[in-house]
Design a protein around this motif. Structure first.
Motif, mmCIF file in Angstrom:
data_model
loop_
_atom_site.group_PDB
_atom_site.id
_atom_site.type_symbol
_atom_site.label_atom_id
_atom_site.label_comp_id
_atom_site.label_asym_id
_atom_site.label_seq_id
_atom_site.Cartn_x
_atom_site.Cartn_y
_atom_site.Cartn_z
ATOM 1 N N GLU A 32 -0.195 0.459 5.267
ATOM 2 C CA GLU A 32 -0.046 -0.026 6.648
ATOM 3 C C GLU A 32 0.947 0.827 7.428
ATOM 4 O OE1 GLU A 32 -1.171 -4.756 5.923
ATOM 5 O OE2 GLU A 32 0.945 -4.102 5.893
ATOM 6 N N LEU A 33 1.992 1.314 6.752
ATOM 7 C CA LEU A 33 2.938 2.205 7.423
ATOM 8 C C LEU A 33 2.296 3.564 7.686
ATOM 9 C CD1 LEU A 33 5.727 2.539 8.605
ATOM 10 C CD2 LEU A 33 6.598 3.096 6.334
ATOM 11 N N TRP A 34 1.487 4.052 6.743
ATOM 12 C CA TRP A 34 0.733 5.290 6.988
ATOM 13 C C TRP A 34 -0.154 5.136 8.223
ATOM 14 C CZ3 TRP A 34 -1.298 6.076 1.283
ATOM 15 C CH2 TRP A 34 -0.280 6.668 0.514
ATOM 16 N N GLN A 35 -0.820 3.991 8.331
ATOM 17 C CA GLN A 35 -1.680 3.743 9.499
ATOM 18 C C GLN A 35 -0.880 3.762 10.791
ATOM 19 O OE1 GLN A 35 -3.328 -0.041 8.042
ATOM 20 N NE2 GLN A 35 -5.367 0.897 8.012
ATOM 21 N N LYS A 36 0.251 3.083 10.773
ATOM 22 C CA LYS A 36 1.105 2.999 11.971
ATOM 23 C C LYS A 36 1.588 4.383 12.397
ATOM 24 C CE LYS A 36 5.469 0.816 13.499
ATOM 25 N NZ LYS A 36 6.308 2.054 13.571
ATOM 26 N N GLU A 37 2.049 5.179 11.425
ATOM 27 C CA GLU A 37 2.581 6.498 11.752
ATOM 28 C C GLU A 37 1.467 7.453 12.181
ATOM 29 O OE1 GLU A 37 5.746 7.502 12.013
ATOM 30 O OE2 GLU A 37 6.351 5.419 11.622
ATOM 31 N N TYR A 38 0.315 7.371 11.531
ATOM 32 C CA TYR A 38 -0.818 8.217 11.926
ATOM 33 C C TYR A 38 -1.202 7.945 13.380
ATOM 34 C CZ TYR A 38 -5.631 10.028 12.063
ATOM 35 O OH TYR A 38 -6.789 10.684 12.414
ATOM 36 N N GLN A 39 -1.230 6.671 13.750
ATOM 37 C CA GLN A 39 -1.604 6.295 15.113
ATOM 38 C C GLN A 39 -0.536 6.707 16.120
ATOM 39 O OE1 GLN A 39 -2.132 2.034 15.901
ATOM 40 N NE2 GLN A 39 -3.887 2.564 17.179
ATOM 41 N N GLU A 40 0.731 6.399 15.814
ATOM 42 C CA GLU A 40 1.806 6.682 16.766
ATOM 43 C C GLU A 40 2.050 8.178 16.925
ATOM 44 O OE1 GLU A 40 5.324 4.498 15.779
ATOM 45 O OE2 GLU A 40 4.417 2.536 16.217
ATOM 46 N N LEU A 41 2.118 8.890 15.816
ATOM 47 C CA LEU A 41 2.342 10.332 15.906
ATOM 48 C C LEU A 41 1.143 11.031 16.535
ATOM 49 C CD1 LEU A 41 3.968 10.909 12.389
ATOM 50 C CD2 LEU A 41 5.105 11.177 14.606
ATOM 51 N N GLN A 81 -7.887 13.680 6.657
ATOM 52 C CA GLN A 81 -8.617 12.835 7.607
ATOM 53 C C GLN A 81 -8.714 13.566 8.937
ATOM 54 O OE1 GLN A 81 -6.338 9.194 8.209
ATOM 55 N NE2 GLN A 81 -4.442 10.290 7.766
ATOM 56 N N SER A 82 -9.375 12.961 9.903
ATOM 57 C CA SER A 82 -9.677 13.648 11.152
ATOM 58 C C SER A 82 -8.421 14.014 11.933
ATOM 59 C CB SER A 82 -10.583 12.773 12.024
ATOM 60 O OG SER A 82 -10.001 11.501 12.243
ATOM 61 N N PRO A 83 -8.440 15.174 12.621
ATOM 62 C CA PRO A 83 -7.337 15.553 13.510
ATOM 63 C C PRO A 83 -7.159 14.525 14.628
ATOM 64 C CG PRO A 83 -8.724 17.446 13.034
ATOM 65 C CD PRO A 83 -9.445 16.233 12.496
ATOM 66 N N THR A 84 -6.043 14.646 15.341
ATOM 67 C CA THR A 84 -5.688 13.647 16.370
ATOM 68 C C THR A 84 -5.672 14.267 17.761
ATOM 69 O OG1 THR A 84 -3.336 14.088 15.983
ATOM 70 C CG2 THR A 84 -4.345 12.299 14.730
ATOM 71 N N LEU A 129 -7.287 4.609 10.071
ATOM 72 C CA LEU A 129 -7.287 3.500 11.030
ATOM 73 C C LEU A 129 -8.586 2.711 10.988
ATOM 74 C CD1 LEU A 129 -5.645 5.210 14.154
ATOM 75 C CD2 LEU A 129 -4.548 3.841 12.367
ATOM 76 N N GLN A 130 -9.627 3.261 10.385
ATOM 77 C CA GLN A 130 -10.937 2.613 10.370
ATOM 78 C C GLN A 130 -11.153 1.724 9.156
ATOM 79 O OE1 GLN A 130 -13.559 5.986 10.748
ATOM 80 N NE2 GLN A 130 -12.986 6.377 12.877
ATOM 81 N N PHE A 131 -10.118 1.579 8.300
ATOM 82 C CA PHE A 131 -10.231 0.694 7.144
ATOM 83 C C PHE A 131 -10.418 -0.758 7.568
ATOM 84 C CE2 PHE A 131 -7.481 3.279 3.911
ATOM 85 C CZ PHE A 131 -8.485 4.219 3.837
ATOM 86 N N THR A 132 -11.290 -1.463 6.860
ATOM 87 C CA THR A 132 -11.313 -2.921 6.962
ATOM 88 C C THR A 132 -10.176 -3.478 6.099
ATOM 89 O OG1 THR A 132 -12.770 -3.177 5.051
ATOM 90 C CG2 THR A 132 -13.834 -2.892 7.220
ATOM 91 N N LYS A 133 -9.909 -4.762 6.208
ATOM 92 C CA LYS A 133 -8.879 -5.403 5.384
ATOM 93 C C LYS A 133 -9.224 -5.244 3.902
ATOM 94 C CE LYS A 133 -6.582 -9.851 4.584
ATOM 95 N NZ LYS A 133 -6.507 -11.294 4.986
ATOM 96 N N HIS A 182 -14.814 12.848 6.668
ATOM 97 C CA HIS A 182 -14.949 11.750 5.712
ATOM 98 C C HIS A 182 -13.613 11.612 4.985
ATOM 99 C CE1 HIS A 182 -17.836 9.398 2.941
ATOM 100 N NE2 HIS A 182 -16.596 9.135 2.519
ATOM 101 N N PHE A 183 -13.007 10.444 5.058
ATOM 102 C CA PHE A 183 -11.671 10.200 4.506
ATOM 103 C C PHE A 183 -11.631 10.472 2.999
ATOM 104 C CE2 PHE A 183 -8.600 7.571 2.332
ATOM 105 C CZ PHE A 183 -7.459 7.706 3.097
ATOM 106 N N HIS A 184 -10.594 11.200 2.558
ATOM 107 C CA HIS A 184 -10.375 11.409 1.126
ATOM 108 C C HIS A 184 -8.914 11.734 0.861
ATOM 109 C CE1 HIS A 184 -11.467 15.346 2.816
ATOM 110 N NE2 HIS A 184 -10.763 15.919 1.837
ATOM 111 N N HIS A 185 -8.511 11.538 -0.383
ATOM 112 C CA HIS A 185 -7.112 11.683 -0.801
ATOM 113 C C HIS A 185 -7.083 12.597 -2.025
ATOM 114 C CE1 HIS A 185 -3.049 9.329 -1.162
ATOM 115 N NE2 HIS A 185 -2.925 10.546 -1.665
ATOM 116 N N HIS A 186 -6.451 13.773 -1.893
ATOM 117 C CA HIS A 186 -6.360 14.749 -2.976
ATOM 118 C C HIS A 186 -5.150 14.475 -3.863
ATOM 119 C CE1 HIS A 186 -9.386 17.644 -1.491
ATOM 120 N NE2 HIS A 186 -8.904 17.427 -0.279
ATOM 121 N N PHE A 187 -5.312 14.668 -5.172
ATOM 122 C CA PHE A 187 -4.199 14.654 -6.122
ATOM 123 C C PHE A 187 -4.223 15.958 -6.897
ATOM 124 C CE2 PHE A 187 -4.182 10.236 -5.133
ATOM 125 C CZ PHE A 187 -2.907 9.768 -5.440
ATOM 126 N N TYR A 188 -3.117 16.709 -6.826
ATOM 127 C CA TYR A 188 -3.001 17.984 -7.518
ATOM 128 C C TYR A 188 -1.835 17.913 -8.518
ATOM 129 C CZ TYR A 188 -5.806 19.619 -3.539
ATOM 130 O OH TYR A 188 -6.783 19.786 -2.593
#
Length: 349
Positions: free
Chosen positions: A131-140, A283-286, A246-250, A295-301
């Motif tokens: 939820e904090l990631w969502q907030k910061e992604y939107q605000e920034l 994720q998509s640029p702002t 930001l497009q996640f459902t609950k 398409h949303f994805h999360h890399h782990f290296y």
């Protein structure tokens, strides 16, 4: 002799970036004389009075942290990007070019507890991080001069992390970095050619083959990419074609938190150590454009190769030619998939 993907050297294509990796599975049969011992487990207190990320403590810049109970975010005291950079450029022909870059860098503390990492946190606590990631992604991303927001985490000293307190970072900047630019182009080309999301089609194919799947729930898949570079590299991919967090459902937010916890438990269990990695969301640029291809994805290296102390290095041919790996994506996925789902610290008496 028929070509065997699990026996013979070959190159694998990364459709997200257009790059290749050399895979040499036969090298896994060579004798190994490197280190294999386990590292000593570090025991940390719940609160460290000398930690500049713990609640109530002073940071290096002199600011005092609040007595936060869940997550906490602040502007990095030693940011790589700054807002107050004057506009300017340097051009000397076609060979020497530079341009000023504005941005904002933030630090996100995942928990007030100094001794925890993501796999040891409750799912409800990880939801608060999301939820904090969502907030910061939107605000920034709403800043007119911010066109890309990169959320990431460096975990462990091996990955250059300077503080063991559970935390991640966000670098938001005016230019879209090269890796997302490549992914944007190749996802866009695929959408234009087939009318479908590249990663949506890829997930469907991987779910049919099942060989590289590590974890799956209703909304997300964790897999070792066919083109993985790092020994135990993974991606968390949303099953639904969504462009950003930001497009996640609950329900998707809850499922994503569960996936983050389950994957990091597997990582810790692999060598019974707090598993180091660099991980980040793509994720998509702002910049206000639509980006139907994203398409949303999360890399782990993760760097670890054979034990808690032996890591893979990018050297020689890999710096001069292509990345290379010995352990195949299929065998590393199998190892991760077959690990216990309970954290090794919880299963010990």
């Amino acid at each position: 002799m028929d070509f065997d993907l699990h026996e013979h050297p070959h190159r694998r294509y990364n459709p997200l970036t257009g790059e290749y990796i050399l895979v040499s599975p036969h090298r896994m049969k060579r004798p190994w004389q490197g280190q294999v011992e386990k590292s000593e487990e570090e025991i940390r207190p719940q609160h460290d009075p000398d930690c500049y990320l713990c609640p109530g403590n002073s940071r290096v810049g002199g600011e005092q942290n609040p007595q936060y109970k869940n997550t906490f975010v602040f502007t990095n005291d030693f940011a790589a990007l700054k807002e107050d950079v004057p506009s300017g450029s340097l051009e000397k022909g076609d060979l020497l070019r530079a341009k000023s870059e504005k941005g904002i860098c933030k630090v996100i503390c995942f928990s007030p507890r100094h001794d925890l990492t993501l796999p040891q946190m409750e799912v409800s606590e990880i939801v608060k991080v999301i939820e904090l990631w969502q907030k910061e992604y939107q605000e920034l991303g709403s800043h007119p001069e911010i066109n890309y927001v990169q959320i990431f985490e460096n975990k462990g000293q091996m990955m250059g992390c300077s503080n063991p307190h559970p935390h991640g970072q966000i670098w938001a900047q005016s230019t879209v970095p090269m890796e997302p630019v490549l992914e944007c182009k190749h996802q866009g080309d695929y959408l234009q050619k087939y009318g479908r999301s590249l990663l949506e089609d890829y997930v469907k194919q991987e779910l049919e083959e099942k060989e590289r799947i590590v974890l799956e729930n209703e909304h997300f898949v964790t897999l070792v990419p066919f083109w993985a570079v790092w020994p135990f590299e993974t991606m968390i991919i949303s099953k639904r074609h969504i462009a950003n967090i930001l497009q996640f459902t609950k329900e998707e937010k809850q499922a994503y938190a569960q996936m983050l916890k389950q994957l990091t438990i597997l990582y810790d269990n692999l060598f019974e150590t707090s598993f180091p990695y660099s991980a980040g969301i793509h994720q998509s640029p702002t910049d206000g454009l639509e980006y139907k291809e994203w398409h949303f994805h999360h890399h782990f290296y993760p760097p670890l190769l054979r034990s808690a102390t032996v890591k893979k290095f990018m050297v020689g041919y890999e710096m001069l030619g292509d990345p290379q790996r010995d352990i195949t994506a299929e065998s590393s996925a199998e190892r991760l998939r077959n690990l216990p789902r309970v954290h090794y610290k919880e299963s010990k008496p």
